[in-house]
Design an enzyme around this catalytic site. Structure first.
Site, PDB file in Angstrom:
ATOM      1  N   LYS A 294       0.846  -1.198   0.000  1.00 16.58           N
ATOM      2  CA  LYS A 294       0.000   0.000   0.000  1.00 16.58           C
ATOM      3  C   LYS A 294       0.884   1.252   0.000  1.00 16.58           C
ATOM      4  O   LYS A 294       2.027   1.194   0.426  1.00 16.58           O
ATOM      5  CB  LYS A 294      -0.867   0.031   1.273  1.00 16.58           C
ATOM      6  CG  LYS A 294      -1.955  -1.016   1.338  1.00 16.58           C
ATOM      7  CD  LYS A 294      -2.683  -0.906   2.674  1.00 16.58           C
ATOM      8  CE  LYS A 294      -3.756  -1.979   2.801  1.00 16.58           C
ATOM      9  NZ  LYS A 294      -4.923  -1.736   1.957  1.00 16.58           N
TER      10      LYS A 294
ATOM     11  N   ARG B   7     -10.348 -11.352   1.635  1.00 20.05           N
ATOM     12  CA  ARG B   7     -11.249 -12.358   1.055  1.00 20.05           C
ATOM     13  C   ARG B   7     -10.646 -13.762   1.113  1.00 20.05           C
ATOM     14  O   ARG B   7     -11.371 -14.754   1.123  1.00 20.05           O
ATOM     15  CB  ARG B   7     -11.622 -11.960  -0.378  1.00 20.05           C
ATOM     16  CG  ARG B   7     -10.486 -11.865  -1.342  1.00 20.05           C
ATOM     17  CD  ARG B   7     -10.796 -10.998  -2.561  1.00 20.05           C
ATOM     18  NE  ARG B   7     -10.858  -9.577  -2.236  1.00 20.05           N
ATOM     19  CZ  ARG B   7     -11.109  -8.623  -3.131  1.00 20.05           C
ATOM     20  NH1 ARG B   7     -11.315  -8.924  -4.395  1.00 20.05           N
ATOM     21  NH2 ARG B   7     -11.152  -7.366  -2.759  1.00 20.05           N
TER      22      ARG B   7
END
Length: 486
Positions: free
Chosen positions: A259, A333
């Protein structure tokens, strides 16, 4: 200190209309409060305050707060109960003013809805300052009068549940590691005889063949934990449980798909899903709700190292499906895929998972509501109706086949962990990915990325991690427990 509510007058320039507690206090001080209010200028607007000192020896400082219109109820445009929201916001402002005056105790006008007043007080005063030497003075809010003490206590429990989630999300990632998170929740549940907590180590996760979860955890020096909570509140402990599943990434660097550094510190709250579902179970236990709930939280860090997932790697989930990891920052996920497979072991009435899953959810709804993707209109209705009461809203999002094709059209594996059109409909393709690991007919996925933190949007929460939508999950569980009773 004392916080009292006053309604906006129906007519412009009309006299202020007190709550019954405000009326009683005004009589106690021979009408002085009403007189001072009218001398202070125009009537109090919603959420605005006036402070008066020296009116009564028991209450050296009295804060009068504007509650808005008297009979504000459910606002169909806003999808919430406006009266309840007005009370929460007004009481929070009043209590903070008492805190600024460094008064250690405040009595709060129930304002006709003691539960909402208690929520406003307890949520409004909460602040994470564990690690500061200089702390704000602690203020203990209590009910003014004795008429609605049961509703007040219920509001306190609801708010303390959300504050627990806020505490866990706000704490630095070196203080709330996977094991420390699990131990903190275990300690909160220790006093309840009808709760069992299992803190599952990496060896158990391996035995359960949770390859997707393990692939995320292996990049970090912190070992993963699978937290499993069983709350048996139903008269029949064999009744089908409600299963809550929460994403528990205690720090998310993005892994190899790193990130940007700006704002990365907020990723200490990437375990918001686990924090809210575990806090909801702590609250359900405190309320002694008559239903069974199972909580599942896969906990780990997502870090870049020589052992970390690489873009293009293929991993195998618990149900045997292979997953191409095209972006290591779409890691939540992967954890949830295995936890959802495991959730199917419990013959659940419903499976509800919560996760700070996608930046795309924040883009779609901002902080106004949690996005809900569900295969069950029955489940949606319950969540939606609960959120109207709590003011912590939900909004239904699509779970179309259109999005499924974008994750199943994958070159190397059964599914890809990102949609093939990259950013388009990112929250929807993430939900479609999760759906590949669900066979239950009542399942809902709550993407809470947009409601993770609060700047100034929710007036009764200070700036920082929000702990949303804990109260909505609790209210939803309470409604479900009534359902089983009827």
């Amino acid at each position: 200190g004392l916080v009292l509510g006053v309604y906006s007058s129906e007519k412009d320039g009309g006299a202020a209309q007190f709550t019954s507690a405000g009326d009683a206090f005004d009589r106690l001080v021979s009408g002085k409060l009403r007189e001072l209010l009218s001398l202070c200028g125009p009537p109090l607007k919603k959420g605005k305050t006036r402070i008066f000192h020296g009116l009564h020896q028991d209450f050296p400082s009295v804060v009068v707060v504007g509650l808005g219109k008297k009979n504000a109820g459910i606002n169909d445009q806003e999808n919430w109960n406006e009266g309840k929201e007005n009370i929460r916001a007004a009481v929070a402002v009043g209590c903070r003013q008492i805190q600024d005056l460094e008064i250690p105790c405040v009595e709060v006008d129930p304002c006709g809805d003691a539960q909402s007043a208690a929520e406003g007080a307890v949520l409004g005063l909460h602040e994470y300052n564990e690690l500061k030497q200089k702390k704000k003075p602690i203020v203990t809010p209590q009910l003014h009068g004795s008429a609605e003490s049961e509703a007040w206590q219920k509001g306190v429990i609801y708010a303390e549940g959300q504050n627990l989630a806020r505490y866990l999300m706000e704490a630095p990632a070196n203080y709330i590691t996977p094991i420390k998170f699990a131990e903190h929740i275990e300690q909160k549940l220790r006093s309840f005889s009808n709760v069992k907590v299992h803190i599952r180590p990496e060896s158990w996760i391996t035995t359960e063949q949770m390859g997707a979860f393990l692939s995320v955890a292996k990049g970090s020096a912190e070992p993963p934990i699978f937290l499993e909570i069983h709350y048996l509140g139903a008269a029949n402990t064999n009744d089908s449980p409600l299963v809550f599943v929460g994403k528990g990434v205690t720090f998310d660097s993005g892994g190899i798909s790193l990130k940007p550094s700006s704002g990365m510190d907020a990723m200490r709250a990437d375990m918001g899903g686990a924090a809210t579902v575990c806090s909801a179970i702590v609250t359900a236990a405190a309320l002694n709700l008559p239903l069974n709930i199972i909580g599942l939280a896969p906990l780990c860090e997502n870090m870049p190292s020589g052992k970390a997932n690489k873009p293009g790697d293929v991993v195998r989930a618990k149900n045997g499906k292979t997953i191409q990891v095209d972006n290591t920052d779409a890691e939540g996920r992967l954890l949830l895929a295995d936890a959802l497979c495991y959730a199917h072991n419990f013959n659940a009435r419903a499976i509800v998972n919560a996760a700070t899953l996608t930046g795309a959810m924040d883009v779609a709804l901002g902080s106004a509501a949690t996005g809900v993707f569900t295969n069950s209109s029955w489940l949606w209705t319950h969540l939606y109706e609960a959120s109207i009461l709590t003011g912590d809203r939900v909004w239904r999002m699509p779970l179309f086949e259109h999005y499924t094709k974008q994750v199943t059209d994958c070159p190397l594996a059964d599914v890809s962990n990102i949609g093939k059109y990259s950013r388009a409909g990112g929250a929807c393709t993430a939900a479609a990915f999760l759906k590949e690991f669900v066979t239950a007919s009542h399942w809902a996925h709550l993407d809470i990325a947009g409601v993770m933190s609060n700047k100034d949007e929710v007036p009764y929460l200070r700036k920082g991690m929000a702990g949303r939508p804990t109260r909505t999950l609790v209210e939803f569980a309470a409604r479900l427990s009534q359902d089983s009773h009827n």
